[in-house]
Design an enzyme around this catalytic site. Structure first.
Site, PDB file in Angstrom:
ATOM      1  N   GLY A   1       0.822  -1.206   0.000  1.00 42.62           N
ATOM      2  CA  GLY A   1       0.000   0.000   0.000  1.00 42.62           C
ATOM      3  C   GLY A   1       0.851   1.248   0.000  1.00 42.62           C
ATOM      4  O   GLY A   1       0.374   2.331   0.346  1.00 42.62           O
TER       5      GLY A   1
ATOM      6  N   TYR B   1       2.159   2.581  -5.818  1.00 39.46           N
ATOM      7  CA  TYR B   1       1.500   1.511  -6.566  1.00 39.46           C
ATOM      8  C   TYR B   1      -0.020   1.601  -6.377  1.00 39.46           C
ATOM      9  O   TYR B   1      -0.509   2.545  -5.752  1.00 39.46           O
ATOM     10  CB  TYR B   1       2.104   0.152  -6.183  1.00 39.46           C
ATOM     11  CG  TYR B   1       3.586   0.124  -6.549  1.00 39.46           C
ATOM     12  CD1 TYR B   1       3.965   0.099  -7.884  1.00 39.46           C
ATOM     13  CD2 TYR B   1       4.579   0.213  -5.577  1.00 39.46           C
ATOM     14  CE1 TYR B   1       5.315   0.131  -8.246  1.00 39.46           C
ATOM     15  CE2 TYR B   1       5.932   0.243  -5.929  1.00 39.46           C
ATOM     16  CZ  TYR B   1       6.289   0.201  -7.265  1.00 39.46           C
ATOM     17  OH  TYR B   1       7.609   0.253  -7.635  1.00 39.46           O
TER      18      TYR B   1
END
Ligand SMILES: Cc1cc2nc3c(=O)[nH]c(=O)nc-3n(C[C@H](O)[C@H](O)[C@H](O)COP(=O)(O)O)c2cc1C
Ligand code: SF4
Length: 442
Positions: A168, A172
């Site tokens: 997380g 990305y």
């Protein structure tokens, strides 16, 4: 007095023998089709032998469209399970745990490969660094990708691994939803922090529904995003999520079933602050970046900049890098803010390679464990050195970031020639990942 570095860390569903984790890092060791290779097993075993309590894998795509570069082992279908089982077994033989990083790159990639030239994202805007094209996900696509993460977790569990980490952080796909600087959606998955966190919370709930409550699940997050680090008009750019935003997100994650938080920084990767370096090795970068030229809308211009104006590139990067003299523990302030707000263990990444610094961070309550990537690439046996009473390795990682800029084109290893007696010795160290070989010949 017992050394806190060697005290076991107890998560809800997992106990790790010490407080040094190998942070996510690997090279392009596998097959183009995403099947795993012996080199990846060799790579991970190096660190397990070196004494880390747990290894957190590098980016493992949950779907082909989510990969950032070919030749990284994937977890996108059940046929991948035997490879991950073999890898986990090899790591376990050295009393080391293995946590797999479930990942989807979204619009942020290095080489898009032949299957999906256009990525997915929360937004339809290309990524600002390389100019990779993407399309904004529909609600049906969101649901589908949430399912891919849940299936990835199930496969990791079936493979006998010790847990999973949601990637997380670092720009990305999950960051592309979380970030106030990137997410421009007008539906329930954009706008307020609560809406931007919906995607990752859907993933956590879907994973829990698939694997139950007793499988380790952690989340790597860029606590402070510094989205305005680069670019001609960066002073006009939004900064992205602050640590206060991330504290709130972490509280929601824990309520939804996350067992630990892994603290990083930066809304894209690489970022001047992550992995933080003493300098941008532009000359080395120019030698490997050609691999990316045809991939994004801005990659050719970047290449010309690195080749033609290395001083400008270096200055822009270094100015955005923050305090380059204090790389070790640069994310501890954010880790502490999160640790004070959640009741689960917090792991901090960023430059760790000195026993007294790691010990101090844990004893002060800034974090419960640290993760290290480059320092362990430079010294695979760093933890064993700590156990022998050394405060640091005789030849520490110099944070030169030459490993980073080589990884898209060349095998991963330490590329700081000054740390070796000769270039040949450096190359032997890099190539050692290919031994034992997958096929010994007849
Ligand atoms: C070559 C390279 C590859 C990396 N790959 C990943 C990755 O796949 N997933 C991830 O979360 N972080 C990745 N990172 C970031 C590291 O895990 C780590 O958080 C960061 O480098 C800071 O820690 P360090 O100073 O100990 O290297 C990578 C870093 C490097 C240098
Ligand atoms: S090339 Fe070696 S010394 Fe330089 S940052 Fe990477 S691991 Fe550290």
């Amino acid at each position: 007095m017992a050394d806190i570095i060697f005290e076991p860390l107890r998560f809800k569903n997992l106990t790790v023998k010490n407080r040094v984790f190998r942070s996510n890092i690997s090279g392009r060791f596998d097959n183009y089709d995403g099947s795993g290779n012996q080199a990846r097993i060799n790579w991970e075993v190096k660190f397990a032998k070196g004494g880390v309590g747990a290894i957190i894998s590098s980016f493992v795509p949950v779907h082909l469209r989510g990969r950032i570069v070919p030749n990284y082992a994937m977890i996108d279908n059940d046929s991948r399970i035997p490879f991950w089982r073999a890898l986990g077994k090899a790591v376990h033989e050295h009393d080391c745990k293995y946590i797999l990083q479930l990942s989807h790159g979204g619009r942020q990639r290095d080489i898009n490969g032949i299957e999906y030239p256009v990525g997915l994202s929360s937004t339809g805007k290309t990524d600002p660094v390389h100019g990779f094209k993407c399309e904004a996900m529909t609600l049906a696509q969101i649901k589908e990708v949430v399912g891919y993460f849940a299936d990835g977790a199930r496969r990791a569990r079936e493979a006998g691994l010790d847990g999973v980490e949601l990637h997380g952080a670092n720009g990305y796909l999950i960051t592309q939803f979380l970030s106030s600087a990137i997410n421009d959606r007008k539906d329930d998955y954009g706008g307020s922090l609560e809406n931007r966190a919906r995607f990752v919370l859907d993933i956590v709930r879907a994973i829990r529904a698939k694997v139950g409550a007793d499988f380790h699940l952690q989340m790597k997050i860029s606590a402070t995003e510094h989205d305005d680090a680069l670019g001609l008009f960066r002073k006009l750019k939004p900064k992205g999520n602050t640590v206060e935003d991330s504290v709130k997100v972490c509280q929601w994650l824990v309520q939804a079933g996350v067992d630990a938080i892994h603290v990083s920084t930066g809304s894209f990767f690489p970022h001047p602050r992550n992995p933080a370096g003493v300098d941008l090795p532009v000359e080395d970068l120019a030698k490997s970046y050609d691999t990316m030229i045809s991939s994004g809308e801005r990659t050719f211009l970047n290449y010309l900049l690195f080749r033609g104006q290395p001083r400008i590139a270096r200055r822009a990067w270094n100015q955005a890098a923050g305090d380059r003299k204090h790389i070790e523990g640069a994310n501890l302030k954010d880790a502490r803010a999160i640790k004070q707000a959640v009741a689960v263990p917090v792991i901090c990444t960023g430059g760790f390679q000195t026993a007294s610094v790691i010990r101090g961070a844990i004893e002060r309550g800034d974090c419960d464990a640290v993760s290290a990537a480059r320092p362990l690439v430079a010294n695979n046996e760093l933890v064993k050195m700590f156990a022998r009473g050394l405060d640091e390795a005789p030849e520490p990682c110099t944070y030169c970031n030459k490993c980073l800029v080589n990884v898209v084109e060349n095998p991963l290893g330490c590329y700081d020639e000054d740390r070796f007696k000769s270039r040949a010795e450096m190359i032997d160290q890099i190539m050692s990942v290919y031994t034992p070989a997958p096929f010994a010949g007849v």
